[in-house]
Design a protein around this motif. Structure first.
Motif, PDB file in Angstrom:
ATOM      1  N   ASN A 169       0.824  -1.215   0.000  1.00  0.00           N
ATOM      2  CA  ASN A 169       0.000   0.000   0.000  1.00  0.00           C
ATOM      3  C   ASN A 169       0.860   1.268   0.000  1.00  0.00           C
ATOM      4  O   ASN A 169       0.477   2.279  -0.581  1.00  0.00           O
TER       5      ASN A 169
ATOM      6  N   ILE B 133       2.060   1.724  -3.633  1.00  0.00           N
ATOM      7  CA  ILE B 133       1.003   2.261  -4.507  1.00  0.00           C
ATOM      8  C   ILE B 133       0.786   3.748  -4.196  1.00  0.00           C
ATOM      9  O   ILE B 133       0.634   4.565  -5.101  1.00  0.00           O
TER      10      ILE B 133
ATOM     11  N   GLU C 135      -3.880  -8.209  -1.817  1.00  0.00           N
ATOM     12  CA  GLU C 135      -4.948  -7.193  -1.794  1.00  0.00           C
ATOM     13  C   GLU C 135      -4.475  -5.924  -2.512  1.00  0.00           C
ATOM     14  O   GLU C 135      -5.250  -5.260  -3.195  1.00  0.00           O
TER      15      GLU C 135
ATOM     16  N   LEU D  47      -5.775  -3.744  -5.739  1.00  0.00           N
ATOM     17  CA  LEU D  47      -5.962  -2.281  -5.679  1.00  0.00           C
ATOM     18  C   LEU D  47      -5.262  -1.605  -6.858  1.00  0.00           C
ATOM     19  O   LEU D  47      -5.832  -0.730  -7.514  1.00  0.00           O
TER      20      LEU D  47
ATOM     21  N   ILE E 126      -7.239   0.849  -9.367  1.00  0.00           N
ATOM     22  CA  ILE E 126      -6.957   2.287  -9.515  1.00  0.00           C
ATOM     23  C   ILE E 126      -5.922   2.517 -10.622  1.00  0.00           C
ATOM     24  O   ILE E 126      -5.436   3.619 -10.805  1.00  0.00           O
TER      25      ILE E 126
ATOM     26  N   VAL F 192      -8.624   8.745  -6.987  1.00  0.00           N
ATOM     27  CA  VAL F 192      -8.625   7.300  -7.242  1.00  0.00           C
ATOM     28  C   VAL F 192      -9.392   6.592  -6.127  1.00  0.00           C
ATOM     29  O   VAL F 192      -9.300   6.978  -4.964  1.00  0.00           O
ATOM     30  N   ASP F 193     -10.137   5.576  -6.512  1.00  0.00           N
ATOM     31  CA  ASP F 193     -10.971   4.880  -5.532  1.00  0.00           C
ATOM     32  C   ASP F 193     -10.983   3.381  -5.804  1.00  0.00           C
ATOM     33  O   ASP F 193     -11.090   2.954  -6.950  1.00  0.00           O
ATOM     34  N   SER F 194     -10.892   2.591  -4.704  1.00  0.00           N
ATOM     35  CA  SER F 194     -10.895   1.136  -4.846  1.00  0.00           C
ATOM     36  C   SER F 194     -12.282   0.605  -5.190  1.00  0.00           C
ATOM     37  O   SER F 194     -12.426  -0.540  -5.608  1.00  0.00           O
ATOM     38  N   ASP F 195     -13.310   1.409  -4.978  1.00  0.00           N
ATOM     39  CA  ASP F 195     -14.654   1.055  -5.464  1.00  0.00           C
ATOM     40  C   ASP F 195     -14.662   1.239  -6.980  1.00  0.00           C
ATOM     41  O   ASP F 195     -13.853   1.994  -7.515  1.00  0.00           O
TER      42      ASP F 195
END
Lengths: 290, 567
Positions: free
Chosen positions: B252, B255, B278, B282, B286, B416-419
Motif C-alpha cells: 500500500n 502504490i 490485496e 488495488l 486504480i 482514485v478509488d478502490s470502489d
C-alpha cells in the motif's frame, strides 16, 4: 459556485444515514480547509474503507481512497514522495484501530507530517452494527450476543505513550470546536491524531448523542498539553472523557525530515531523474578487487 | 597425477560463520583479476550459525554461467561437509584440508588452522586457504598479495600485515602442490576488466536505472539482498528505502508512492507476497503502476526459506481478486535481471499495471564475470502529464490507458478509488459505467502487445525436440544442450512470461516433442502454455530446493528424448 472551494457546485449523493455525525464532521472539515486557505490542488485526502472513509469522495480535492485499514501506509508514502502536499488521512475506528491497527502503531513511530481524523462511533456502521475496537464493555450486538468483554482501545493513551506529537479528541456535534482542533492538527508538523467522538444513530443505541454529551468535558485553558506524564494521565480518563488537545510535542522531527534525500534537494520525487552516471560508476566498481 | 583442462570446480563447505563467504569473495575476485572466467553459487541452510553450507566456484578458460555438480577440488572446513556433499564427490575429487579435523581418505593434508595458529591466530586460516588456492593456480604472487592487501586496506597495519603473511604462506604451499596436479586453464587478460555481480545486485541496479526512487519491503529470504543493496546505494542515488511493519503496509505504501509521482518497487518472496495480493488488486482497480520483485523459494508456507524454486508463477499470475492486466517477467541471467528490472518501471508506468520480476534464490545468490554493458540507450520513461482543471484520472481512451496526473503537479485533482468509479474517480454503481470500466482496463492487454518480448530461440532450425525453459534455468539448459550436442534439439527460453508472446505458437508447432523444464512440482509454465497457446508438453521438473545442474539436465533431457513423442 459553491461558497467553500472544497465543496462541490453540484449536489452530491452521500451514502451516510440521515442525521449521521459524519455530516457535522464534514462541515467542520470544509470550514477548517477553507479557513486555512489551502490550495485545492495541493490537498490529498487518503482513506480506507467504511462510512467515515467515504469522506474524501465528498471533498472537492485529490483523494486516494484505497483499501480497508491501509490509509496510513499510503498517506505516509504520498507525503514522503511529495512533501509539498497537505495530506489528511481519515476513517473510522474499525478502519484505523482494527484492520489498520499495525499501521497505526508504526505510523506513530515514523511520525509522518499528516493529520489523521478518526471518526470514533464505537461501532461498525458499514457492516451493520458489530462491535469495533473502541466499543465499550457490555455492548450487545448481533455478533457480540453476550456483550463485548474485550477492553476497548484507548487511542489517546496509546498515542501519548508512543509520543505522537499531536493528540486530540473532538466531538462531532461541536462543529466549531472540532474545526479549530482540525486546523491545528493540519498545521502541526508531524503526525497529528484527532479521535472524533460521533454518535451512530443506526447501530449504536448505547453511546448516543446524549451519552457523549454527558460523558465528555473540554480541557480548560489552564491545561498544559506539553507535559507528557500529565497528558498520559489525562488520556486515561474515561467517563467523562476529556475533549481538546491532550498532548503536544513541538520538537519531534517528522518522517520526511529524516529522509536524507531532501537535505540537499527539496524537489518532490516526480521531478527527479535517475543518474545513469552514478549507476555506471557503481557497476564499474564491480570490476575492481573487493 | 590429476590433470584439469579447460575448467574445474572448487567447492568450499562448512558451517555458517566459518568464513566461507570471505574465502569465496577473495578467491573469485583474485581468480578473475588473474584472467580466469569464474562462476559462483551457494546453497545454505536457514541458520545464522552452524548447519552446513557450500559454495561452488567454477573456473574456466571460457565463459561459465551455470551450476555444475561435479567437484574437482573440495575444501571442507568441517567434517560433516563430506556427508553433506557425498553425492557430488567422485573418486577424482581432490579433497584438501585439515586431515586431523576432516578425517577423510584420501586427502591432501594442509593444516590451515594449525599453521595460522602458529602464525599468531587461527582466524588467518581462511586467508591461508585463499593464498593456497592462488598458489595452486600459479596466479602471480605479487598480484595475489596486492589483492589481499587491498581487501584489508581499511584495517590497521598489523592486521593487514598478518593477513598478507598468511596469504603468502598459503601461496607457497599451494605452489608446491602444483607439482602434483596439473591445471591447464587458459587465461584471458580481458576478463580482469569485466564486472562481477550477483542477481540481487543486478535487480537493484536495474531498478535504479529504471528510475526506482522508492523501495519498500519487509525483510524475507531470499529477496532481502535487493533491499540491502538499495539501502546501500540510497544516499548516492537520493532514493527512499523504507522497511515497513508488514507486507500489507509495503504494497500500500508503494502504490501511494506511485500515486504521488514516485517510481516504487517492493521486494519480497512468496509468503510475503501472499499478504500483498490485496494491494495487487488495488493497483488493478486504480490503474496504478507497481513493480514487484519476487525472489522465489520453495513453499507452501515457510517451506525451505533459503532454497530455490520456480513455484510462484501461478501465485503472481492469479494474485488479486477481480480481472485486470499485469505483466510477468522472469530474468534468464544476471544481465537480463538488470535490463528487465530497468524495463519493468517503464512498462508499469506506460500501461499503469503491476509488473512482476520473478527471480529465485539461485539467481539472487549467483554471480559470474561479464563485460560491462552499454547503458547509453536506457531511459527512465515517464508517462505522466501536467493536469488541467477539468482533469479526469480515468478518462476513457482507445487504448484503455488514461493520462496519469500527479496530485500537486497541475491545476487538476487526481481522484482514485478502490470502489468501481466513473472517469473522475467517483464511486458509481451504474451498470453502463461498470461495463465500460472493465473493458477499458482489459483493453490494456491489447495495448501492450507490441512491447511483449518474444522468447529467445537457440539451436538447430530443423528441430524435432524443443526444450522450453523460463527464468534462471537458461544457462544450465544452454550448457546441457551444448554438452549433448544433438542437432535435432533446440532451446526456447522465456523471460517475458505473461501476457504470453503471440510468437510462441509458431515455435511450438514445429516441434515433435516439447519438454518444459521447470523447478516446481506441477509444471506451472507448461500449464500456461497449454492454456494460452494450446500445446501440450512433457515436463522435466525439480522441486527439492536445489537448482538444476548442467549434468542433471543433460542426462534427463537425453532420457526424455529417447522416450518418444509428446501426446
Amino acid at each position: 459556485m459553491a461558497e467553500n472551494g472544497f465543496d462541490f457546485d453540484h449536489k452530491i449523493d452521500m451514502a451516510w444515514c440521515p442525521g449521521c455525525g459524519n455530516f457535522a464532521i464534514r462541515r467542520a472539515l470544509l470550514a477548517a480547509l477553507a479557513e486555512l486557505g489551502l490550495a485545492r490542488e495541493n490537498l490529498v485526502m487518503v482513506s480506507g474503507i467504511g462510512q467515515a472513509a467515504k469522506m474524501p469522495q465528498y471533498i472537492n480535492a485529490s483523494f486516494f481512497n484505497g483499501l480497508h485499514g491501509r490509509a496510513l501506509p499510503a498517506a505516509t508514502a504520498i507525503k514522503a514522495c511529495h512533501p509539498g502536499l497537505t495530506v489528511i488521512a481519515e476513517g473510522g475506528d474499525g478502519d484505523m484501530y482494527g484492520e489498520g491497527g499495525n499501521h497505526f502503531l508504526h505510523a506513530t513511530r515514523r511520525n509522518p507530517d499528516i493529520a489523521l481524523f478518526v471518526h470514533d462511533n464505537m461501532v461498525y456502521g458499514l457492516t451493520k452494527g458489530q462491535a469495533s475496537p473502541t466499543s465499550r464493555e457490555g455492548m450487545v450486538t448481533p455478533v457480540q450476543v453476550s456483550g463485548v468483554f474485550e477492553k476497548p482501545v484507548n487511542p489517546l493513551a496509546l498515542a501519548v505513550s508512543l509520543d505522537v506529537p499531536f493528540v486530540a479528541r473532538a466531538f462531532s456535534s461541536d462543529v466549531e470546536e472540532t474545526k479549530e482542533i482540525m486546523k491545528k492538527a493540519i498545521l502541526h508538523k508531524g503526525f497529528a491524531l484527532v479521535d472524533i467522538f460521533q454518535p451512530c444513530f443506526s447501530f449504536n443505541k448505547v453511546n448516543t448523542h446524549k451519552w457523549f454529551k454527558d460523558n465528555t468535558y473540554y480541557l480548560g485553558n489552564d491545561y498544559d498539553p506539553a507535559d507528557r506524564a500529565r497528558a498520559f494521565k489525562k488520556a486515561l480518563e474515561e467517563e467523562p472523557f476529556p475533549l481538546g488537545i491532550v498532548y503536544l510535542n513541538e520538537n519531534r522531527p517528522p518522517f520526511e525530515e529524516n529522509l536524507a534525500l531532501y537535505s540537499r534537494d527539496k524537489r518532490p520525487l516526480y521531478e527527479r531523474e535517475p543518474s545513469l552516471d552514478i549507476i555506471r560508476k557503481i557497476l564499474e566498481s564491480k570490476i575492481a578487487a573487493p | 597425477m590429476a590433470i584439469f583442462k579447460g575448467e574445474l570446480a572448487i567447492v568450499l563447505a562448512g558451517e555458517a560463520g566459518q568464513g566461507i563467504q570471505t574465502i569465496e569473495t577473495l578467491l573469485t575476485g583474485l581468480l578473475k583479476s588473474g584472467g580466469y572466467h569464474v562462476f559462483a553459487t551457494k546453497e545454505y541452510m536457514s541458520r545464522v550459525r552452524g548447519g552446513l553450507n557450500s559454495t561452488t566456484i567454477r573456473i574456466a578458460s571460457r565463459r561459465v554461467a551455470a551450476f555444475r555438480e561435479k567437484i574437482d577440488f573440495l575444501i571442507p572446513l568441517h567434517k560433516d561437509a563430506i556427508t553433506h556433499l557425498k553425492d557430488r564427490i567422485t573418486e577424482d575429487t581432490v579433497v584438501i584440508g585439515e586431515k586431523e579435523k576432516i578425517a577423510y581418505n584420501p586427502m591432501i593434508d594442509v593444516p590451515f588452522t594449525k599453521m595460522a595458529a602458529e602464525m599468531g591466530n587461527a582466524v588467518y586460516a581462511n586467508i591461508l586457504a585463499v593464498g593456497f588456492i592462488a598458489g595452486l593456480f600459479k596466479i602471480d604472487k605479487e598480484q595475489c598479495l596486492r589483492f589481499i592487501a587491498g581487501h584489508f586496506v581499511k584495517k590497521d597495519e598489523e592486521i593487514r600485515e598478518k593477513n598478507i603473511r598468511a596469504a603468502k604462506k598459503g601461496f607457497e604451499i599451494g605452489e608446491g602442490l602444483s607439482e602434483e596436479t596439473t591445471i591447464i586453464i587458459e587465461k584471458n587478460a580481458a576478463v580482469a576488466g569485466e564486472i562481477m555481480l550477483t542477481g540481487a545486485e543486478a535487480v537493484a541496479l536495474g531498478a535504479l536505472a529504471g528510475g526506482c526512487n522508492y523501495l519498500c519491503a519487509y525483510p524475507m529470504s531470499p529477496s532481502t539482498a535487493v533491499l540491502t543493496q538499495m539501502a546501500a546505494y540510497s544516499k548516492q542515488t537520493d532514493i527512499i528505502v523504507e522497511q515497513v511493519e508488514d507486507e500489507t503496509g509495503v504494497v500500500n505504501m508503494a502504490i501511494g508512492a506511485w500515486y504521488a509521482g514516485a517510481r516504487a518497487m517492493v521486494t519480497t518472496s512468496g509468503g510475503g507476497f501472499a499478504l500483498m495480493t490485496e494491494g495487487i488488486s488495488l493497483a488493478g482497480m486504480i490503474e496504478s503502476p507497481l513493480v514487484v520483485h519476487l525472489a522465489q523459494r520453495p513453499g507452501p508456507a515457510t517451506g525451505l526459506p533459503t532454497r530455490t524454486e520456480q513455484g510462484d508463477l501461478n501465485l503472481v499470475l492469479y494474485a488479486g481478486h477481480g480481472a485486470f492486466p499485469r505483466i510477468i517477467l522472469a530474468p534468464k541471467s544476471i544481465e537480463d535481471a538488470f535490463f528487465l528490472s530497468q524495463k519493468a518501471f517503464n512498462l508499469a508506468d506506460k500501461y499503469q499495471v503491476p509488473v512482476f520480476i520473478l527471480t529465485d534464490q539461485y539467481l539472487m545468490d549467483t554471480y559470474y564475470n561479464m563485460p560491462l554493458w552499454d547503458m547509453d540507450r536506457l531511459k527512465a520513461e515517464k508517462h505522466f502529464i501536467e493536469t488541467n482543471e477539468d482533469y479526469r484520472r480515468f478518462q476513457f481512451t482507445e487504448t484503455g490507458v488514461s493520462p496519469r496526473g500527479i496530485p500537486g503537479s497541475g491545476k487538476g485533482i487526481v481522484c482514485v478509488d478502490s470502489d468501481e468509479h466513473d472517469e473522475g474517480g467517483y464511486i458509481t454503481e451504474d451498470s453502463d459505467t461498470r461495463i465500460k470500466m472493465v473493458e477499458k482496463r482489459l483493453r490494456k492487454f491489447d495495448a501492450m502487445k507490441n512491447d511483449i518480448m518474444p522468447p529467445a530461440f537457440t539451436g538447430a532450425g530443423n528441430y524435432e525436440t524443443l526444450i522450453v525453459g523460463w527464468g534462471s534455468t537458461f544457462h544450465a539448459i544452454s550448457e546441457a544442450l551444448e554438452k549433448m550436442g544433438r542437432n535435432d534439439t533446440a532451446h526456447l527460453h522465456f523471460s517475458w512470461l505473461y501476457p504470453l508472446s503471440e510468437k510462441t505458437g509458431a515455435f511450438l508447432e514445429k516441434a515433435k516433442k516439447i519438454i518444459v523444464v521447470e523447478e516446481n512440482a506441477t509444471g506451472q509454465f507448461g500449464q500456461l502454455l497449454k492454456l494460452e497457446a494450446g500445446y501440450r508438453a512433457d515436463s522435466l521438473l525439480k522441486y527439492n530446493g536445489l537448482p538444476f545442474s548442467v549434468e542433471e539436465l543433460a542426462e534427463k533431457i537425453s532420457a526424455l528424448c529417447k522416450s518418444g513423442k509428446s501426446t
